[in-house]
Design an enzyme around this catalytic site. Structure first.
Site, PDB file in Angstrom:
ATOM      1  N   ASP A 159       0.113   2.058   4.690  1.00 59.17           N
ATOM      2  CA  ASP A 159      -1.115   2.427   3.983  1.00 59.17           C
ATOM      3  C   ASP A 159      -2.312   1.852   4.721  1.00 59.17           C
ATOM      4  OD1 ASP A 159      -0.981  -0.272   3.451  1.00 59.17           O
ATOM      5  OD2 ASP A 159      -1.223  -0.079   1.283  1.00 59.17           O
ATOM      6  N   TYR A 176       4.079   7.113   2.389  1.00 56.26           N
ATOM      7  CA  TYR A 176       3.943   5.706   2.046  1.00 56.26           C
ATOM      8  C   TYR A 176       4.798   5.346   0.829  1.00 56.26           C
ATOM      9  CZ  TYR A 176       2.175   1.456   0.003  1.00 56.26           C
ATOM     10  OH  TYR A 176       2.111   0.217  -0.572  1.00 56.26           O
ATOM     11  N   GLU A 228       3.674   1.727  -7.547  1.00 58.81           N
ATOM     12  CA  GLU A 228       3.027   2.237  -6.327  1.00 58.81           C
ATOM     13  C   GLU A 228       2.082   3.386  -6.639  1.00 58.81           C
ATOM     14  OE1 GLU A 228       2.876   1.032  -3.412  1.00 58.81           O
ATOM     15  OE2 GLU A 228       4.352  -0.561  -3.647  1.00 58.81           O
TER      16      GLU A 228
END
Length: 360
Positions: free
Chosen positions: A140, A122, A39
């Site tokens: 996001d 997020y 991520e």
């Protein structure tokens, strides 16, 4: 916000995901560590660009303990080319926190994850839902686009209050039995079908029958984003200097600020013509043996743009005390950001030419 359309989403979206999900290494072997690293890499970076970096990173640092102990120079080499280098430094800083404060075990709570450097709403939601199976949204740009179009919401999604409202709505919508799959399905839908601009592939979308934007023909108008500020433009003159022994001048950037701590080429602000460039070189204590080429490049950062003029030179002399005259092997061992790629490529060609000439 009208949330009825969102409440219809989970079943058709998950059915679509089961058929069309992207096969990605961090999905095939799931752990909090792998989810986290992926991520962070995916921030501001396309999936296809991340894949080879992720594989190399996992080979060098397969777990949080290995990352915490990874030398910074090696970390920067692994990250070289991905840009936004503060992400890499935050990864190591967070890994050290996990090792020192959490006994090497990733925290499984929102508050615990938010204590780690570089982890925001997020990323915390992605880790908790994907790696721990907790029903926490990960909102996001892709998710905001899908949700704004699905509900026909015309508010500015860059306003914090609006984003918080969307996050709350997604928390109410997500299924508790497959929260990680739901978040990843939204990511895939936004990346492959509900595309930005005016060309979403609505005929392929599982939410098409109840999408407000499709019904109203407003796909190109949503989501609403405030106009970005113009990037500040900074002119630079870059000196790609190589000596006749093949060594090239490198200079380490300051520990704080843009590209902090990375190695680059000597440069000054402003666009210098050859006469001004010659004066600068003389002030640095360098003698020019040959002016080889003039080079031009630009590099985009988040809030600014470098417009670069460069000179490829064969020189003699030691130059400044903070310069490193590095041979080809030493240059490969240092993380040089892609902003200087045009100049370093020319430098390598010149250094190879010098070596070839000596061999003749």
């Amino acid at each position: 916000m009208e949330r009825t359309n969102l409440q219809k989403l989970p079943a058709p979206l998950l059915a679509w995901y089961d058929e069309h999900r992207r096969v990605l290494p961090w999905r095939e072997q799931v752990s909090p560590y792998r989810t986290w690293v992926s991520e962070i890499m995916l921030q501001q970076t396309r999936v296809q660009a991340v894949l080879p970096y992720f594989r190399r990173f996992m080979e060098a640092a397969p777990d949080v303990q290995a990352l915490a102990a990874l030398p910074e120079e090696q970390l920067m080499r692994l990250w070289q080319g991905l840009g936004y280098y503060s992400r890499a430094r935050n990864l190591k800083k967070a890994a050290q926190t996990v090792v020192e404060d959490f006994g090497g075990v990733f925290p499984d709570s929102y508050d615990g994850l938010r204590r780690l450097a570089g982890i925001g709403d997020y990323t915390a939601g992605a880790i908790l839902s994907i790696a721990f199976g907790q029903p926490v949204p990960a909102v996001d740009g892709n998710v905001l686009r899908v949700a704004a179009r699905l509900t026909g919401d015309s508010r500015n999604v860059l306003e914090p209050k609006v984003r918080a409202d969307f996050r709350c709505a997604m928390a109410e919508t997500m299924p508790h039995d497959r929260p990680g799959d739901f978040n990843q399905a939204l990511m895939d839908l936004g990346a492959a079908v509900c595309l930005p601009g005016g060309k979403p592939l609505c005929e392929q979308c599982p939410a098409a029958p109840f999408c407000a934007a499709r019904q109203q023909g407003t796909q190109a108008l949503l989501p609403v984003r405030e106009k970005k500020k113009e990037k500040r433009e900074i002119p630079l003159t870059v000196f790609a200097m190589v000596r006749e022994d093949g060594a090239a001048a490198l200079r380490q950037r300051p520990k704080n600020g843009l590209l902090a701590g990375l190695w680059g080429l000597p440069h000054v602000e402003g666009t210098l013509d050859e006469a001004a460039a010659a004066r600068q070189l003389a002030a640095w204590g360098v003698t020019v043996l040959r002016w080889e080429r003039t080079l031009h490049a630009k590099h985009e950062f988040t809030h600014l743009r470098w417009q670069m003029t460069g000179y490829l030179l064969t020189v003699a002399g030691e130059g400044q005390p903070d310069w490193l005259w590095a041979d080809a092997s030493q240059r490969r061992q240092r993380a040089i950001p892609s902003a200087f790629r045009v100049f370093t490529a020319a430098l390598e060609d010149a250094a190879a030419g010098e070596k070839s000439d000596k061999g003749d």
